[in-house]
Design a protein around this motif. Structure first.
Motif, short mmCIF file in Angstrom:
data_model
loop_
_atom_site.label_atom_id
_atom_site.label_comp_id
_atom_site.label_asym_id
_atom_site.label_seq_id
_atom_site.Cartn_x
_atom_site.Cartn_y
_atom_site.Cartn_z
N UNK A 198 0.86 -1.18 0.00
CA UNK A 198 0.00 0.00 0.00
C UNK A 198 0.90 1.23 0.00
N UNK A 199 0.45 2.25 -0.69
CA UNK A 199 1.25 3.47 -0.76
C UNK A 199 1.14 4.30 0.51
N UNK A 200 0.07 4.03 1.30
CA UNK A 200 -0.16 4.81 2.51
C UNK A 200 -1.11 4.04 3.43
N UNK B 206 10.60 0.08 9.12
CA UNK B 206 10.25 0.84 7.93
C UNK B 206 9.43 2.05 8.33
N UNK B 207 9.27 2.95 7.39
CA UNK B 207 8.37 4.08 7.57
C UNK B 207 7.43 4.11 6.37
N UNK B 208 6.24 4.63 6.58
CA UNK B 208 5.28 4.73 5.49
C UNK B 208 4.33 5.89 5.79
N UNK B 209 3.78 6.49 4.75
CA UNK B 209 2.88 7.64 4.96
C UNK B 209 1.61 7.22 5.70
N UNK B 210 1.18 8.07 6.64
CA UNK B 210 -0.06 7.86 7.38
C UNK B 210 -0.96 9.05 7.13
N UNK B 211 -2.14 8.77 6.60
CA UNK B 211 -3.09 9.82 6.23
C UNK B 211 -4.28 9.78 7.17
N UNK B 212 -4.65 10.93 7.72
CA UNK B 212 -5.81 11.01 8.60
C UNK B 212 -7.08 11.18 7.77
#
Length: 336
Positions: free
Chosen positions: A203-205, A273-279
């Motif tokens: 998943x991209x985010x 890892x890190x990945x974008x988190x969107x509210x």
């Protein structure tokens, strides 16, 4: 003692773990599943019969042919937002099909059932943690369809020789420790699974649904239980009924709550890892906080969880998802 049991929905995520433990314990297992979300690949024991609970003719035939000592009933739809959008499907697949199963059990003399229920029957509880005596006030069709199924079982048991154990699950995650089986549904919405997907770049985010709950960090709090511990609760429940004990309802959770943000941070740390988190906005039907009081199941069934650490749940989920990814990559390399 007859040790042949029927497991409806046994090719699914939770059911397949229970089937494995039943097989290892020496039970003769028949799995009845339409494989709409489950898979024969998840079955390490037992015989699979492809069938739907709506097909009462086939269901009655299977129950008549085999002398089952008990039924473990998992088959159900379980995605809360989907239940809000398609309530009739949930009442049909969850409630009406439970009625079909009970009618066939009545006709064939099966008098023990273990039912897969949910903490969603509690809705937005006023007191946390919830006990088995907490009022049931579900706030979505999924929870209501399950509660109605509980009522069907209880009402039939009141006028028959049926004995039951109803297990109310909290949030289930993790995979079998040897990483042979785990969650396979591509449409799974469970936070830990979805976060692991993001960590593995599937998943991209990652979306956080709701940051304005009345919780310390604004995100929803849940009680997570490892699928292996949940599976062992079913075997404990089956042995309980085999001893002739009375019908009971048990919560299946650890009594420890973690917010969405806390889970996401642990997934990032364990996966390195890190990945974008969107509210994002809240999803329909999501309560702010649900945690279990599990003293009853520990005392009555002597249930002893072995994997009751959030990091263990996340680590086994991540290992399973990595195994799936490696297998998919191998298949792609063979094709091309």
């Amino acid at each position: 003692m007859n040790k042949k049991v029927l497991v409806t929905g046994g090719a699914g995520y939770i059911g397949s773990h229970v089937v494995r433990q039943l097989g290892e314990a020496g039970y003769d297992v028949i799995i009845y599943d339409n494989c709409s979300t489950g898979s024969a690949e998840s079955l390490l024991f037992g015989e699979l019969i492809i069938g739907d609970l709506a097909d009462t003719k086939l269901l009655y035939q299977v129950l008549s042919q085999h002398k089952f000592s008990a039924v473990l009933h998992f088959a159900a739809s379980l995605i809360v937002p989907e239940s809000v959008a398609r309530p009739l499907d949930y009442y049909s697949n969850n409630t009406r099909n439970t009625l079909n199963l009970l009618e066939c059990c009545s006709l064939t003399g099966i008098n023990k059932i273990i039912f897969s229920s949910t903490a969603a029957v509690y809705g937005e509880p006023e007191q946390i943690p919830v006990t088995e005596l907490t009022p049931t006030q579900p706030i979505n069709p999924y929870g209501r369809s399950k509660l109605m199924s509980e009522w069907l079982i209880q009402d039939y048991a009141a006028v028959s020789n049926l004995n039951y154990v109803i297990l109310r699950y909290f949030n289930v995650a993790g995979a079998e420790p040897r990483i042979r089986i785990g969650q396979i549904s591509p449409n799974a919405t469970h936070l830990i699974k979805v976060a692991c997907d993001a960590a593995l770049k599937r998943r991209s985010e990652l979306l956080i649904f709701g940051t304005d709950f009345s919780t310390p960090d604004g995100t929803a709090i849940r009680d997570y239980i490892h699928v292996e511990d949940l599976a062992s609760a079913h075997l404990d429940a089956l042995r309980y009924l085999e001893k002739g004990n009375q019908s009971e309802i048990f919560n299946c959770g650890y009594g420890a709550g973690y917010s969405v943000r806390e889970v996401v941070e642990r997934v990032k740390a364990i996966s390195e890892t890190d990945f974008p988190v969107i509210e994002a906005k809240r999803r329909p039907g999501d309560p702010a906080c649900v945690m279990a009081e599990s003293d009853k199941i520990r005392q009555v069934l002597n249930w002893q969880p072995k994997y009751n650490q959030l990091d263990t749940i996340i680590a086994t989920t991540l290992a399973w998802e990595m195994r799936k990814k490696a297998k998919q990559n191998h298949l792609v390399s063979r094709i091309f």
